[in-house]
Design a protein around this motif. Structure first.
Motif, mmCIF file in Angstrom:
data_model
loop_
_atom_site.group_PDB
_atom_site.id
_atom_site.type_symbol
_atom_site.label_atom_id
_atom_site.label_comp_id
_atom_site.label_asym_id
_atom_site.label_seq_id
_atom_site.Cartn_x
_atom_site.Cartn_y
_atom_site.Cartn_z
ATOM 1 N N VAL A 559 0.832 -1.206 0.000
ATOM 2 C CA VAL A 559 0.000 0.000 0.000
ATOM 3 C C VAL A 559 0.865 1.253 0.000
ATOM 4 N N ALA A 560 1.892 1.249 0.867
ATOM 5 C CA ALA A 560 2.734 2.434 0.994
ATOM 6 C C ALA A 560 3.516 2.728 -0.280
ATOM 7 N N SER A 561 3.785 1.707 -1.058
ATOM 8 C CA SER A 561 4.592 1.909 -2.265
ATOM 9 C C SER A 561 3.773 1.789 -3.550
ATOM 10 N N SER A 562 2.442 1.895 -3.435
ATOM 11 C CA SER A 562 1.594 1.670 -4.607
ATOM 12 C C SER A 562 1.816 2.706 -5.708
ATOM 13 N N TYR A 563 2.280 3.896 -5.340
ATOM 14 C CA TYR A 563 2.508 4.930 -6.356
ATOM 15 C C TYR A 563 3.560 4.496 -7.383
ATOM 16 N N LYS A 564 4.460 3.594 -6.981
ATOM 17 C CA LYS A 564 5.506 3.131 -7.891
ATOM 18 C C LYS A 564 4.929 2.273 -9.025
ATOM 19 N N HIS A 565 3.745 1.745 -8.799
ATOM 20 C CA HIS A 565 3.141 0.835 -9.775
ATOM 21 C C HIS A 565 1.779 1.346 -10.245
ATOM 22 N N ILE A 566 1.569 2.645 -10.138
ATOM 23 C CA ILE A 566 0.240 3.203 -10.364
ATOM 24 C C ILE A 566 -0.303 2.883 -11.755
ATOM 25 N N GLU A 567 0.555 2.949 -12.756
ATOM 26 C CA GLU A 567 0.095 2.675 -14.121
ATOM 27 C C GLU A 567 -0.362 1.225 -14.247
ATOM 28 N N MET A 599 -15.617 -0.168 -6.541
ATOM 29 C CA MET A 599 -14.406 -0.123 -7.362
ATOM 30 C C MET A 599 -14.059 1.311 -7.769
ATOM 31 N N ASP A 600 -15.047 2.034 -8.300
ATOM 32 C CA ASP A 600 -14.773 3.354 -8.876
ATOM 33 C C ASP A 600 -14.422 4.395 -7.826
ATOM 34 N N TYR A 601 -15.125 4.351 -6.716
ATOM 35 C CA TYR A 601 -14.920 5.400 -5.719
ATOM 36 C C TYR A 601 -14.000 4.951 -4.579
ATOM 37 N N LEU A 602 -14.355 3.861 -3.932
ATOM 38 C CA LEU A 602 -13.627 3.469 -2.724
ATOM 39 C C LEU A 602 -12.251 2.883 -3.012
ATOM 40 N N ILE A 603 -12.021 2.445 -4.246
ATOM 41 C CA ILE A 603 -10.694 1.907 -4.568
ATOM 42 C C ILE A 603 -9.936 2.849 -5.503
ATOM 43 N N ILE A 604 -10.461 3.053 -6.709
ATOM 44 C CA ILE A 604 -9.728 3.815 -7.721
ATOM 45 C C ILE A 604 -9.606 5.294 -7.342
ATOM 46 N N TYR A 605 -10.698 5.883 -6.887
ATOM 47 C CA TYR A 605 -10.667 7.298 -6.507
ATOM 48 C C TYR A 605 -9.588 7.541 -5.446
ATOM 49 N N PHE A 606 -9.605 6.727 -4.403
ATOM 50 C CA PHE A 606 -8.652 6.936 -3.308
ATOM 51 C C PHE A 606 -7.236 6.535 -3.700
ATOM 52 N N ILE A 608 -5.898 7.009 -6.651
ATOM 53 C CA ILE A 608 -5.383 8.143 -7.435
ATOM 54 C C ILE A 608 -5.143 9.354 -6.524
ATOM 55 N N ARG A 609 -6.118 9.648 -5.672
ATOM 56 C CA ARG A 609 -5.996 10.824 -4.801
ATOM 57 C C ARG A 609 -4.790 10.717 -3.866
ATOM 58 N N ASN A 610 -4.559 9.513 -3.347
ATOM 59 C CA ASN A 610 -3.487 9.334 -2.359
ATOM 60 C C ASN A 610 -2.097 9.229 -2.973
ATOM 61 N N LYS A 681 -8.950 23.981 -7.584
ATOM 62 C CA LYS A 681 -9.325 22.749 -6.872
ATOM 63 C C LYS A 681 -8.084 21.917 -6.563
ATOM 64 N N LEU A 682 -7.163 21.911 -7.519
ATOM 65 C CA LEU A 682 -5.935 21.137 -7.340
ATOM 66 C C LEU A 682 -5.109 21.702 -6.188
ATOM 67 N N LEU A 683 -5.049 23.024 -6.105
ATOM 68 C CA LEU A 683 -4.296 23.659 -5.023
ATOM 69 C C LEU A 683 -4.895 23.288 -3.664
ATOM 70 N N LYS A 684 -6.224 23.317 -3.562
ATOM 71 C CA LYS A 684 -6.897 22.951 -2.317
ATOM 72 C C LYS A 684 -6.651 21.474 -1.978
ATOM 73 N N LEU A 685 -6.685 20.617 -3.010
ATOM 74 C CA LEU A 685 -6.471 19.180 -2.800
ATOM 75 C C LEU A 685 -5.058 18.911 -2.297
ATOM 76 N N LYS A 686 -4.069 19.566 -2.888
ATOM 77 C CA LYS A 686 -2.677 19.381 -2.460
ATOM 78 C C LYS A 686 -2.483 19.841 -1.020
ATOM 79 N N THR A 687 -3.110 20.961 -0.691
ATOM 80 C CA THR A 687 -3.011 21.469 0.686
ATOM 81 C C THR A 687 -3.612 20.461 1.662
ATOM 82 N N LYS A 688 -4.758 19.938 1.289
ATOM 83 C CA LYS A 688 -5.437 18.946 2.134
ATOM 84 C C LYS A 688 -4.587 17.695 2.321
ATOM 85 N N MET A 689 -3.974 17.213 1.243
ATOM 86 C CA MET A 689 -3.167 15.999 1.297
ATOM 87 C C MET A 689 -1.883 16.224 2.096
ATOM 88 N N ASN A 690 -1.309 17.418 1.978
ATOM 89 C CA ASN A 690 -0.102 17.737 2.751
ATOM 90 C C ASN A 690 -0.395 17.768 4.247
#
Length: 703
Positions: A559-567, A599-606, A608-610, A681-690
């Motif tokens: 989970v912690a390294s999922s960004y490495k395999h996102i594609e 699938m679309d919201y609880l898995i894919i949405y999160f 991508i967002r995370n 929206k992107l700026l707000k999202l980045k702030t929230k994630m940080n």
């Protein structure tokens, strides 16, 4: 050639006969094959004392002896008695064999049965099985026949690590099949003292069998005793040789009275080393034998001393008579003269019906696996199948040091979690199956609670609650609030079960999932099709108990390294979603809709967002995410709309042209104004994630 054709016809007939007999296994029934009676006699005697129902399938020459043992039944090993043999095998929980039996290559074996090989030799100096030089390895059908017999065996009794390697290479066995108990036939040597009532010392000649020639090389007794005047020569030939007058006493008795043993490529030298006897290797045809059968490296190590190539050399060695000190420590690492007791204890344990199999795929889990295994407790008979999936750390070593008799450790080349779980299913002996990851934990007492629930309700699957584990903190997963306890339901009636679509936190009846497999072509969400197939036609119980603790505090976890395999993950998700909806096609529409939301919201949405702030190249995320959305462009649920919004928001972080490209792909309107709105929206999202990242780090520090 003709012999192979006859064998193939015999196997084909056996395969047909096998279909007529169903398994009706009795836990106290044992079949013992007897070709080498010394190997199985101590086992039979102990099984009798323990009250087991014993059937001996005996070589014709041992029929009278087998009948004298007063067991429940004795069957002739000849082919014409195959129906009786099959009936006995199909009823037995334990099958003990002492050599290779072609019969076993065409018999279907129940998962409940255990086949134990107590090989008729304590070691091996010559090649056999797949290593035998005389085998035509280019004959694929022949090799297939051999393998079908070898693979019928579950366990091998061994006296040393060397013999483990021999079985692995010769019989295509695996490390985990080895039982390091020693051999029951060797137990009799405990506290044995050499006795000899002859007037002279005894030289025992025991040559091995040469199946490629009819010539028998014997030693002239009169000449030998003249050249070695202190000795009387006794010759004991292989049981297969009947054309020569051989001593009728059993080999163990002769070994005990012998003062020196003369052999060649026979494993008897290994057995005799237990009594510290001088052993001489009379190898007059070494080159020929190596060519025809093959001699292994251990033979050459053992025979550096005390080897004679002709009679003159032999006489000199006999008169000199020196003990070879190197043999015993090589081959008797596990010989403690208690093999029979250990084997009977093992059979008793195997005879108990296995209730639950817990399957754990393991990859680089040395830091967590011990805690995971400690969480797996039950009052029911259970096994913990730990499959080490090619770990590069010390996971296997950690597991092997855990004192837990329920652990079954298998070491494999890396194939991935799906293939590893599939292998676990194929070997699991439990009436019920659970899955656990190597860095997670089971809820307290959950196995017993789930078994009780599935039995009381007569259902096929039990689903429990799953919580996150962050350090020592247990944090409930909010989405599981949709899962309400219910004794009897189905996926059609309760589509919210899809909320728990992972493989963990569930107890499955093994018969429900025996023919279902995890998708090995998929890395991400490979469990979706597995569970949807399992649930589609099953009766399900949902309980409120905490079944599983999902560890999200491990930095190097998937989970912690999922960004490495996102594609890769997003491409997998596109394929999984397509397959899953095909499975759900025959169920109510609300089930498919709920899956889409999951699938679309609880898995894919999160996902991508995370991870969008971690990827080096945004295109590696945006392109597969756009592809995913194009695959569901006809669906206009709220979750799909939110996912599209997220992708457009993230794409605004690239050049305007990329934003336009994504908008066109998704058939959405675009202009400079909407582009700027999405950038805000992107700026707000980045702030929230940080802020979230800072909060999580502070929590980890506090833990």
């Amino acid at each position: 050639m003709i012999r192979n054709v006859i064998k193939q016809v015999y196997l084909s007939l056996l395969f047909i006969f096998n279909k007529f007999f169903k398994h009706n296994i009795k836990s106290r029934n044992v079949v013992v094959f007897m070709t080498f009676k010394e190997d199985v006699l101590p086992i039979i005697e102990e099984l009798k004392r323990e009250g087991y129902c014993i059937t001996i399938i005996a070589h014709p020459k041992w029929l009278e002896f087998a009948n004298s043992l007063e067991v429940d039944k004795v069957i002739n090993l000849k082919n014409k008695y195959v129906v009786q043999q099959l009936k006995a095998i199909k009823k037995s929980k334990t099958i003990i064999i002492d050599t290779y039996y072609l019969l076993l290559g065409s018999i279907s074996k129940s998962r409940e049965q255990s086949v134990i090989q107590t090989w008729h030799a304590a070691g091996a100096l010559k090649n056999f099985g797949l290593e035998d030089n005389s085998i035509n390895k280019s004959n694929k059908q022949l090799i297939k026949n051999y393998l079908s017999v070898y693979h019928f065996t579950d366990y091998y009794l061994v006296s040393s690590d060397i013999m483990k390697d021999v079985f692995i290479n010769s019989l295509d066995a695996k490390e985990e099949q080895m039982l390091p108990f020693g051999l029951p036939r060797l137990d009799q040597y405990k506290n044995k003292h050499t006795y000899n009532d002859h007037s002279k010392k005894i030289a025992l000649y025991v040559p091995t069998y040469r199946d490629y020639t009819n010539e028998i090389q014997t030693i002239d007794k009169e000449v030998f005793e003249k050249m070695c005047p202190d000795y009387e020569l006794i010759t004991k030939l292989h049981p297969s040789i009947t054309s020569y007058d051989s001593d009728e006493r059993n080999i163990q008795e002769l070994v005990e009275i012998a003062d020196v043993i003369i052999t060649d490529y026979s494993s008897l030298s290994i057995e005799a080393s237990l009594l510290n006897k001088p052993i001489i290797f009379y190898c007059y045809d070494e080159e020929k034998y190596d060519e025809m059968r093959g001699l292994n490296k251990y033979y050459y190590e053992m025979t550096k001393e005390n080897k004679a190539y002709n009679l003159e050399m032999l006489y000199k060695l006999v008169n000199r008579c020196k003990v070879n000190e190197a043999i015993k420590p090589m081959w008797h690492q596990y010989t403690h003269f208690d093999a029979t007791k250990k084997l009977i204890d093992f059979i008793k344990k195997e005879s108990k019906p296995m209730e639950v199999s817990v399957i754990i795929p393991i990859y680089n889990a040395e830091k967590t696996i011990e805690e995971t295994i400690r969480s797996i407790k039950s009052n029911y008979e259970h096994e913990i199948i730990c499959i080490n999936d090619g770990s590069k750390d010390y996971s296997a070593d950690v597991i092997s040091k855990i004192n837990n008799p329920n652990i079954v450790l298998l070491n494999r080349e890396n194939k991935g979690a799906a293939a590893t779980r599939n292998e676990g299913i194929s070997i699991a002996k439990g009436k019920y199956i659970m899955f656990c990851d190597a860095d997670d934990k089971l809820g307290e007492g959950i196995i017993d609670k789930m078994v009780k629930a599935i039995k009381e309700n007569g259902t096929d699957i039990v689903v429990g609650k799953v919580s996150h584990l962050i350090g020592e903190e247990i944090r409930p997963i909010k989405t599981y609030n949709d899962l309400k306890a219910i004794e009897h339901t189905t996926l059609n009636r309760t589509p919210e079960i899809i909320q728990s679509i992972g493989p963990y936190g569930k107890l499955y009846k093994s018969e429900i999932i025996r023919d279902i497999r995890f998708d090995e072509d998929i890395t991400f969400c490979e469990e979706h099709t597995f569970n949807l197939k399992a649930w589609s036609n099953s009766k399900i119980t949902i309980i409120d108990d905490l079944a599983y603790l999902y560890n999200i505090g491990i930095e190097d976890s998937i989970v912690a390294s999922s960004y490495k395999h996102i594609e890769k993950y997003l491409n997998d998700a596109t394929e999984v979603r397509k397959k899953s909806l095909v499975i759900l096609d025959e169920l109510k529409e609300k089930v498919s809709n709920y899956y889409s939301y999951r699938m679309d919201y609880l898995i894919i949405y999160f996902l991508i967002r995370n991870n969008f702030m971690k990827v080096e190249n945004l295109d590696d995320l945006i392109n597969p995410a756009t592809k995913y959305l194009k695959g569901i462009e006809k669906i206009e649920t709220d979750s799909v709309k939110e996912l599209k919004e997220l992708i457009l928001t993230i794409s605004s972080g690239a050049q305007y042209e990329k934003y336009v490209e994504v908008s066109k792909e998704l058939k959405l309107e675009f202009n400079k104004k909407t582009y700027r709105n999405y950038q805000m929206k992107l700026l707000k999202l980045k702030t929230k994630m940080n802020l979230r990242s800072i909060k999580n780090k502070s929590k980890k520090i506090s833990h």
